[in-house]
Motif scaffolding. Sequence first.
Motif, PDB file in Angstrom:
ATOM      1  N   HIS A 268     -49.651  25.752  -4.082  1.00 46.22           N
ATOM      2  CA  HIS A 268     -50.650  25.734  -3.327  1.00 46.22           C
ATOM      3  C   HIS A 268     -50.293  26.201  -1.831  1.00 46.22           C
ATOM      4  O   HIS A 268     -50.860  27.231  -1.158  1.00 46.22           O
ATOM      5  CB  HIS A 268     -51.300  24.365  -2.985  1.00 46.22           C
ATOM      6  CG  HIS A 268     -52.193  23.992  -4.025  1.00 46.22           C
ATOM      7  ND1 HIS A 268     -51.786  23.666  -5.370  1.00 46.22           N
ATOM      8  CD2 HIS A 268     -53.719  23.603  -4.263  1.00 46.22           C
ATOM      9  CE1 HIS A 268     -52.667  23.434  -6.048  1.00 46.22           C
ATOM     10  NE2 HIS A 268     -53.881  23.465  -5.414  1.00 46.22           N
ATOM     11  N   VAL A 269     -49.175  25.955  -1.557  1.00 47.54           N
ATOM     12  CA  VAL A 269     -48.493  26.414  -0.233  1.00 47.54           C
ATOM     13  C   VAL A 269     -48.112  27.733  -0.314  1.00 47.54           C
ATOM     14  O   VAL A 269     -48.393  28.442   0.791  1.00 47.54           O
ATOM     15  CB  VAL A 269     -47.449  25.582   0.156  1.00 47.54           C
ATOM     16  CG1 VAL A 269     -46.607  26.034   1.480  1.00 47.54           C
ATOM     17  CG2 VAL A 269     -47.879  24.153   0.421  1.00 47.54           C
ATOM     18  N   ALA A 270     -47.711  28.304  -1.374  1.00 47.46           N
ATOM     19  CA  ALA A 270     -47.193  29.615  -1.555  1.00 47.46           C
ATOM     20  C   ALA A 270     -48.383  30.734  -1.587  1.00 47.46           C
ATOM     21  O   ALA A 270     -48.121  31.768  -1.032  1.00 47.46           O
ATOM     22  CB  ALA A 270     -46.638  29.750  -2.977  1.00 47.46           C
ATOM     23  N   MET A 271     -49.544  30.096  -1.554  1.00 46.29           N
ATOM     24  CA  MET A 271     -50.904  30.985  -1.447  1.00 46.29           C
ATOM     25  C   MET A 271     -50.908  31.452   0.047  1.00 46.29           C
ATOM     26  O   MET A 271     -51.248  32.746   0.174  1.00 46.29           O
ATOM     27  CB  MET A 271     -52.199  30.148  -1.566  1.00 46.29           C
ATOM     28  CG  MET A 271     -52.595  30.410  -3.205  1.00 46.29           C
ATOM     29  SD  MET A 271     -52.758  32.139  -3.705  1.00 46.29           S
ATOM     30  CE  MET A 271     -54.230  32.633  -2.470  1.00 46.29           C
ATOM     31  N   THR A 272     -50.371  30.653   0.749  1.00 48.02           N
ATOM     32  CA  THR A 272     -50.451  31.368   2.413  1.00 48.02           C
ATOM     33  C   THR A 272     -49.423  32.375   2.504  1.00 48.02           C
ATOM     34  O   THR A 272     -49.788  33.324   3.197  1.00 48.02           O
ATOM     35  CB  THR A 272     -49.964  29.898   3.424  1.00 48.02           C
ATOM     36  OG1 THR A 272     -51.162  29.164   3.254  1.00 48.02           O
ATOM     37  CG2 THR A 272     -49.982  30.674   4.805  1.00 48.02           C
ATOM     38  N   GLY A 273     -48.433  32.308   1.942  1.00 44.96           N
ATOM     39  CA  GLY A 273     -47.347  33.294   1.747  1.00 44.96           C
ATOM     40  C   GLY A 273     -47.851  34.682   1.424  1.00 44.96           C
ATOM     41  O   GLY A 273     -47.633  35.715   1.716  1.00 44.96           O
ATOM     42  N   VAL A 274     -48.526  34.357   0.294  1.00 51.04           N
ATOM     43  CA  VAL A 274     -49.179  35.517  -0.492  1.00 51.04           C
ATOM     44  C   VAL A 274     -50.217  36.280   0.689  1.00 51.04           C
ATOM     45  O   VAL A 274     -50.400  37.719   0.744  1.00 51.04           O
ATOM     46  CB  VAL A 274     -50.070  35.228  -1.809  1.00 51.04           C
ATOM     47  CG1 VAL A 274     -50.576  36.265  -2.265  1.00 51.04           C
ATOM     48  CG2 VAL A 274     -48.852  34.711  -2.582  1.00 51.04           C
ATOM     49  N   GLY A 275     -51.017  35.460   1.264  1.00 55.71           N
ATOM     50  CA  GLY A 275     -52.057  35.905   2.318  1.00 55.71           C
ATOM     51  C   GLY A 275     -51.422  36.774   3.419  1.00 55.71           C
ATOM     52  O   GLY A 275     -51.863  37.714   3.911  1.00 55.71           O
ATOM     53  N   LEU A 276     -49.993  36.109   3.832  1.00 56.57           N
ATOM     54  CA  LEU A 276     -49.489  36.663   5.036  1.00 56.57           C
ATOM     55  C   LEU A 276     -48.958  38.204   4.462  1.00 56.57           C
ATOM     56  O   LEU A 276     -48.979  39.094   5.206  1.00 56.57           O
ATOM     57  CB  LEU A 276     -48.157  35.800   5.386  1.00 56.57           C
ATOM     58  CG  LEU A 276     -48.924  34.572   6.288  1.00 56.57           C
ATOM     59  CD1 LEU A 276     -47.433  33.836   6.673  1.00 56.57           C
ATOM     60  CD2 LEU A 276     -49.628  35.090   7.477  1.00 56.57           C
ATOM     61  N   GLY A 277     -48.547  38.077   3.363  1.00 55.74           N
ATOM     62  CA  GLY A 277     -47.916  39.416   2.766  1.00 55.74           C
ATOM     63  C   GLY A 277     -48.941  40.606   2.545  1.00 55.74           C
ATOM     64  O   GLY A 277     -48.754  41.638   2.958  1.00 55.74           O
ATOM     65  N   PHE A 278     -50.171  40.176   2.256  1.00 57.05           N
ATOM     66  CA  PHE A 278     -51.251  41.060   2.135  1.00 57.05           C
ATOM     67  C   PHE A 278     -51.658  41.547   3.894  1.00 57.05           C
ATOM     68  O   PHE A 278     -52.007  42.733   4.167  1.00 57.05           O
ATOM     69  CB  PHE A 278     -52.499  40.483   1.699  1.00 57.05           C
ATOM     70  CG  PHE A 278     -52.686  40.305   0.070  1.00 57.05           C
ATOM     71  CD1 PHE A 278     -51.403  40.997  -0.566  1.00 57.05           C
ATOM     72  CD2 PHE A 278     -53.440  40.040  -0.739  1.00 57.05           C
ATOM     73  CE1 PHE A 278     -51.189  41.011  -1.949  1.00 57.05           C
ATOM     74  CE2 PHE A 278     -53.370  39.940  -2.079  1.00 57.05           C
ATOM     75  CZ  PHE A 278     -52.212  40.375  -2.563  1.00 57.05           C
ATOM     76  N   ILE A 279     -51.814  40.566   4.738  1.00 56.89           N
ATOM     77  CA  ILE A 279     -52.100  40.905   6.045  1.00 56.89           C
ATOM     78  C   ILE A 279     -51.023  41.820   6.701  1.00 56.89           C
ATOM     79  O   ILE A 279     -51.425  42.863   7.339  1.00 56.89           O
ATOM     80  CB  ILE A 279     -52.248  39.581   6.850  1.00 56.89           C
ATOM     81  CG1 ILE A 279     -53.395  38.857   6.260  1.00 56.89           C
ATOM     82  CG2 ILE A 279     -52.050  39.979   8.369  1.00 56.89           C
ATOM     83  CD1 ILE A 279     -54.639  39.347   6.988  1.00 56.89           C
ATOM     84  N   PHE A 280     -49.723  41.715   6.571  1.00 57.32           N
ATOM     85  CA  PHE A 280     -48.848  42.435   7.020  1.00 57.32           C
ATOM     86  C   PHE A 280     -48.376  43.602   6.205  1.00 57.32           C
ATOM     87  O   PHE A 280     -47.472  44.468   6.574  1.00 57.32           O
ATOM     88  CB  PHE A 280     -47.475  41.549   7.476  1.00 57.32           C
ATOM     89  CG  PHE A 280     -47.685  40.461   8.551  1.00 57.32           C
ATOM     90  CD1 PHE A 280     -48.103  40.962   9.683  1.00 57.32           C
ATOM     91  CD2 PHE A 280     -47.873  39.149   8.154  1.00 57.32           C
ATOM     92  CE1 PHE A 280     -48.350  40.066  10.932  1.00 57.32           C
ATOM     93  CE2 PHE A 280     -48.197  38.319   9.089  1.00 57.32           C
ATOM     94  CZ  PHE A 280     -48.520  38.461  10.577  1.00 57.32           C
ATOM     95  N   GLN A 281     -48.986  43.653   4.960  1.00 60.32           N
ATOM     96  CA  GLN A 281     -48.561  44.846   4.158  1.00 60.32           C
ATOM     97  C   GLN A 281     -47.258  44.913   3.638  1.00 60.32           C
ATOM     98  O   GLN A 281     -46.437  45.805   3.868  1.00 60.32           O
ATOM     99  CB  GLN A 281     -49.141  46.106   4.518  1.00 60.32           C
ATOM    100  CG  GLN A 281     -50.499  46.129   4.564  1.00 60.32           C
ATOM    101  CD  GLN A 281     -51.140  47.528   5.087  1.00 60.32           C
ATOM    102  OE1 GLN A 281     -50.288  48.551   5.135  1.00 60.32           O
ATOM    103  NE2 GLN A 281     -52.629  47.459   5.392  1.00 60.32           N
ATOM    104  N   THR A 282     -46.677  43.469   3.530  1.00 58.94           N
ATOM    105  CA  THR A 282     -45.112  43.609   2.925  1.00 58.94           C
ATOM    106  C   THR A 282     -45.336  42.899   1.512  1.00 58.94           C
ATOM    107  O   THR A 282     -46.161  42.708   0.917  1.00 58.94           O
ATOM    108  CB  THR A 282     -44.481  42.690   3.987  1.00 58.94           C
ATOM    109  OG1 THR A 282     -44.989  41.235   4.130  1.00 58.94           O
ATOM    110  CG2 THR A 282     -44.468  43.297   5.335  1.00 58.94           C
ATOM    111  N   SER A 283     -44.039  42.687   1.196  1.00 65.32           N
ATOM    112  CA  SER A 283     -43.967  42.058  -0.200  1.00 65.32           C
ATOM    113  C   SER A 283     -44.514  40.580  -0.368  1.00 65.32           C
ATOM    114  O   SER A 283     -43.994  39.707   0.500  1.00 65.32           O
ATOM    115  CB  SER A 283     -42.600  41.854  -0.626  1.00 65.32           C
ATOM    116  OG  SER A 283     -42.416  41.397  -1.928  1.00 65.32           O
TER     117      SER A 283
END
Length: 319
Positions: free
Chosen positions: A45-60
């Motif tokens: 569940h917590v890792a979902m925030t990291g996935v969203g940040l990756g999409f926002i900043f267009q990084t991995s």
Amino acid sequence: MTEMLSYDFMQRALLAAVLVGITAPAVGIYLVQRRQALMGDGMGHVAMTGVGLGFIFQTSPVWMAVLVCVLGAVTMELVRSRGNQRGDIALAMLFYGGMACGKLLVSMSAQAGAGSLESYLWGSILTVAPEDLVTIAVLGAVVIAVTVGLRRQLFAICQDEDFARVTGVPVRTLNLLLAVMAAVTVTVAMRVVGLLLVSALMVVPVVAAQQLTRSFAATQAASIALGVVVSLAGVTGSYQLDVPSGPAIVLLAIAVFAVFSVIAAPLARRRHRRGDTEQGPQVCDVRIPGQLPSQTPGQEPGKTSSDTTTPERRAGLAQ
């Protein structure tokens, strides 16, 4: 099979399945020993925030998920170690907040879409890119080195933290290290089985192996082997049947657990009967207070059993 292996994406998928099949049970066995089998689900569940940040900043998204998940794991371990009665409420807020924040960030990003989010929630092993495979290999190697190299120390803190602390084991450091390794495993496995099912691959092979094994080392080896087998079989079956690989792997692991549970009971009975046969009948040596070790009841003190004779025997000796 030959046709399946001729595709580059299937080769990458099978390699990723092997790496995740090794890594997930290697960490999961310690979570099972500590009765924290659902911690992997919370980290997902917590890792979902990291996935969203990756999409926002267009990084991995994978590396961003690693960063966020590690921070979340450290927070969870600190809350757990304090032993606060409201610690479970704090963890629940962290889990639900991580999932909600991740969904919100994904919806705000330029890469928003049902398909992009689904691939991380349920896994999309057939879309593993070469750079994803390199990331999985590097992170998986780190996890294996820690969980196998520090097996004795990690086992000690999982069994009894107080005893491990008395013997000089750095309990807090190892607890944090184990939490970080679990977080890394979650992000490694999310492309294979998805964030919502990653905990199953960390736990089910371990509890299945426990049905047939009798030591920690044997359980660890068997669970890793089982994780590799079900991962490869699930990917192969998903290709043949055109179904998602993540659910296929998890359902196959649960089926193996059910089979092992059925054969575990008669195997345990057979071991018990064999142990009784090899050990032989037990002799209960009850000693009367004041009785010498070799003295039998009714025998005069100072005489051994060889000194006690019948009247007929004494008459024969007198003659």
